[in-house]
Design an enzyme around this catalytic site. Structure first.
Site, PDB file in Angstrom:
ATOM      1  N   ARG A 172      54.474  37.786  34.224  1.00 30.02           N
ATOM      2  CA  ARG A 172      53.627  38.809  34.847  1.00 30.02           C
ATOM      3  C   ARG A 172      52.416  38.155  35.489  1.00 30.02           C
ATOM      4  O   ARG A 172      51.591  37.557  34.797  1.00 30.02           O
ATOM      5  CB  ARG A 172      53.165  39.828  33.805  1.00 30.02           C
ATOM      6  CG  ARG A 172      54.282  40.709  33.261  1.00 30.02           C
ATOM      7  CD  ARG A 172      53.675  41.789  32.374  1.00 30.02           C
ATOM      8  NE  ARG A 172      54.676  42.729  31.903  1.00 30.02           N
ATOM      9  CZ  ARG A 172      54.397  43.855  31.260  1.00 30.02           C
ATOM     10  NH1 ARG A 172      53.123  44.180  31.021  1.00 30.02           N
ATOM     11  NH2 ARG A 172      55.349  44.666  30.863  1.00 30.02           N
ATOM     12  N   ARG A 212      44.196  29.653  35.203  1.00 34.01           N
ATOM     13  CA  ARG A 212      42.942  29.714  35.945  1.00 34.01           C
ATOM     14  C   ARG A 212      41.758  29.203  35.118  1.00 34.01           C
ATOM     15  O   ARG A 212      40.787  28.677  35.658  1.00 34.01           O
ATOM     16  CB  ARG A 212      42.692  31.130  36.455  1.00 34.01           C
ATOM     17  CG  ARG A 212      43.687  31.525  37.544  1.00 34.01           C
ATOM     18  CD  ARG A 212      43.232  32.749  38.286  1.00 34.01           C
ATOM     19  NE  ARG A 212      43.454  33.971  37.543  1.00 34.01           N
ATOM     20  CZ  ARG A 212      42.633  35.012  37.545  1.00 34.01           C
ATOM     21  NH1 ARG A 212      41.515  34.981  38.242  1.00 34.01           N
ATOM     22  NH2 ARG A 212      42.931  36.109  36.865  1.00 34.01           N
ATOM     23  N   ASP A 241      48.820  38.211  37.625  1.00 33.10           N
ATOM     24  CA  ASP A 241      47.645  39.071  37.740  1.00 33.10           C
ATOM     25  C   ASP A 241      47.416  39.482  39.190  1.00 33.10           C
ATOM     26  O   ASP A 241      48.019  38.941  40.117  1.00 33.10           O
ATOM     27  CB  ASP A 241      46.406  38.329  37.233  1.00 33.10           C
ATOM     28  CG  ASP A 241      46.408  38.128  35.727  1.00 33.10           C
ATOM     29  OD1 ASP A 241      47.094  38.894  35.026  1.00 33.10           O
ATOM     30  OD2 ASP A 241      45.726  37.193  35.257  1.00 33.10           O
TER      31      ASP A 241
END
Length: 285
Positions: free
Chosen positions: A61, A212, A63
């Site tokens: 999944r 990230r 973002d």
């Protein structure tokens, strides 16, 4: 939990890509925001003239704002529907979907295949430029501008301490009941011929914001704000550090998902569902 497909259904694998800038992530949301899952499920329903929506399961999944070049999903469709539409499904989806999402391949999945749990690794790339003039306007939706000169060797030295099986709680947004133990298989930087710095980040799985956050920590090393040892010390501390910056999503792309041989798919799916602990750490019921 079994990956057996219900009688009368067939599991179909979809290979796809998308530009994430105008999506609120992969997963459908209660408030009706535009998502990749919602877009593809609606298109499938329309082109197959179905009365119900068939839900997609995805390998990873992403973002809001994150892109994908090699995303994988699966959907279970009634056998009759699959037999009727399989030959023309790809072209019909191309005609229905928006231009920022494409399905490249639609095939009947082998026995035991689960797009999420059968995967053995996911590979992401994060792209940054430290050019004093900024980002090429034609690449601005896929490359982060870092307004400091970056030392790639220092970033790679720092990255080496993060590779392996660890509890990445310090680099993840914690989710209730979810483990943060992951095996980071590869984390390295290369400077391309055009000057863009590209991070390759490969792991068996990722927890929320992990890529990230890792990139953010390494950029602080690269621009001299933190020493080479700092990312490893943050990892060892095991708690979120407010100094770790979660970089913007647009520089991140899911490049590829890896799966084992067909005869190992079901076993991998079962293994991936087990809650992980580090060696020497007691598990919980």
């Amino acid at each position: 939990m079994s990956d057996d497909v219900q009688p009368g259904f067939v599991r179909v694998r979809l290979d796809l890509s998308y530009d994430g800038r105008d999506f609120s992530g992969w997963a459908k949301q209660a408030r009706g925001q535009r998502t990749v899952q919602g877009e593809i499920e609606d298109a499938l329903k329309t082109v197959t003239r179905s009365s119900e929506t068939y839900e997609l399961t995805v390998a990873g999944r992403t973002d809001a704002g994150v892109h994908a070049r090699g995303q994988v999903a699966h959907v279970d469709l009634p056998m009759e529907l699959w037999a009727e539409h399989r030959e023309k499904l790809l072209r019909r989806l191309a005609g229905r979907l928006s231009h920022d999402v494409r399905v490249w391949n639609v095939t009947e999945a082998p026995a035991g295949f689960n797009a999420r749990f059968s995967a053995v690794w996911r590979r992401y790339a994060y792209r940054v430029t430290d050019h004093p003039g900024g980002v090429d306007p034609l690449l601005r939706g896929h490359v982060l501008w870092h307004d400091w000169t970056l030392d790639m060797d220092a970033m790679n030295e720092a990255a080496a301490a993060l590779v392996g099986e660890h509890d990445f709680a310090a680099y993840c947004k914690k989710r209730e009941g979810a483990t943060t133990i992951r095996t980071l298989q590869e984390l390295r930087w290369e400077r391309r011929a055009d000057g863009i710095l590209e991070a390759t980040v490969k792991a068996d799985a990722f927890c929320h914001n992990m890529v990230r956050s890792l990139v953010g920590a390494l950029l602080f090393v690269g621009d001299g704000h933190r020493p080479v040892e700092w990312p490893g010390k943050v990892l060892a501390a095991g708690v979120r550090d407010s100094a770790v910056h979660v970089v913007r999503p647009h520089g991140l792309t899911l490049e590829e998902v890896g799966y084992p041989a067909d005869d190992q798919l079901a076993a991998r799916s079962r293994e991936a569902r087990n809650k992980r602990t580090l060696p020497g750490v007691a598990g919980c019921c």
